[in-house]
Design an enzyme around this catalytic site. Sequence first.
Site: not given
Length: 533
Positions: A27, A30
Amino acid sequence: MTGLTVRDAVFDFCRRAGMTTVFGNPGSTELTMFRDFPEDFSYVLGLQESIVVAAAAGHALGTGRAGLVSLHSAGGVGHSLGAVFNAYRDRVPLVVFAGQQSRPMLPTRPFLSADKPAEFPRPYVKWSAQPERAESVPGALAEAYRIAMTPPRGPVFLSVPEDDWDHPAEPVPHREVHTGFGASPEALAEVAAALDGAASPVLIVGPGVEDENALPLVVELAERTGAHVWISPLSGRSGFPEDHPQFRGFLPPVRDQLAGRLEGHDVILALGAPIFVYHVHVEGRFIPEGARLFHFDCDPEQVAWAPVGTSVLTTIDTGVRGLLERVGKTERPLPEPRLLPATPLASTPMDPGFVMDAIRDLKPPNAVIVEEAPSHRDDFHARVPITASGTFLTTGSGALGWGLPLAVGRALASGGERVVCVIGDGSIMYSVQALWTAAQHNVPMTVVVLRNGGYQAVKALGRRIGVESVPGSNIAGLDYPAVAQGLGVPGRTVTDPAELPEALSAGFAHDGPFLIDVAVSADESPMYEPWAR
Ligand SMILES: O=C(O)C(=O)c1ccccc1
């Protein structure tokens, strides 16, 4: 300054620990972790976070190294928690990273951010933190990893704000940690004397034996003492060669029935097995009256809550080695040989035992079985003896949706062996997207779906307490080969028993994953009440 970033130091540590396969679902929080993703690392995508965690666990059990996991901030961690629970109870070492919004944003509760991130996965992680400062992340990872790998092994959790990854950091110095530990000579002498003096000793082998590669030592102890051997209730691993003449079977997860199986033994030694895993409550003795129980385990909490017996805090290999130095050879009568149940007649739909016997007879000799067919577990153990360490995996804790992704992760770690996943039609639907990951990596896995059209274990547990009709326990109307096909895995349905051997043989030999959907009859008996059958 070394010019290194937090990201460089983290990947460098992971590389040195042999954790170069990242199981994840990415996502935006990250993104900075994966800037310039190192070429010697691979990323295995799971399409939902519980799949990611269970696949990492299967990989960890196949490689013997900790699994490396990357989850998306709060929501992703939430999705993963059933699998994290299993990993904790089943003692699978996992290093779980979770994304987090950047530190400057956190005071105003941004989109996706995790409140109290370290608290979210507790109590089912051994260690959990969001480090106070970016430059502390690599050191926190090293601490977390060492805790994950120290017996009892388990998952650890590290929340990292996205602005930490580009921050300057120092490399983690190399250190060794030897994690085995042993019982005192006095404790070993006490247990050895009890075994030597026993009229009829019995060993209970739990998942800890396989965790610590102690099986050869345990077989030697069994043969030295002539003890009968049982595997602990609902064990998630293979524990003892089930074709060994001293092997008696799996203990039932019901208190009075379990004590009944141990009747006649005066000295009980439980090795790497919790005392005891029960599934339903029945009053009664934990162990037969007058019997002495000794319990070896590496977990200080377990030795504290164990309700009966003398516990010895030790890793199993060192503990059993210590006993072998002290216990004498005793000739004791061997138990009656265990007989396989008769194969049921061919029928439509097929008796599940008919299918299991065919799996037993046709599976490749080096196959690793992953089982998640809760209503068939006893029958499966009776019909498919596991004879080699590491060739049976299931959940020892009960959160379903674990088996299929566990099988995928185990197959990703395959050194040539085929993974055979025997799974219920209820179980597979918790995490069916794992088939997509299997297809992407063309893993050597055959999935056999035992389709009985419902949550049969729940129904059977209901019957044992007089709940004859359980709402929400029918799941007919699913086309499993079509679902598999849609996720990239070929499959077929078998309804004619005459076709089953050819279908299984072809499925086991298929290059890549394959699914076989078998219509089976539903058992009408209550679970854990053998006298009612
Ligand atoms: O008892 C249950 O509800 C359940 O989910 C379960 C899980 C594993 C095996 C048997 C039942």
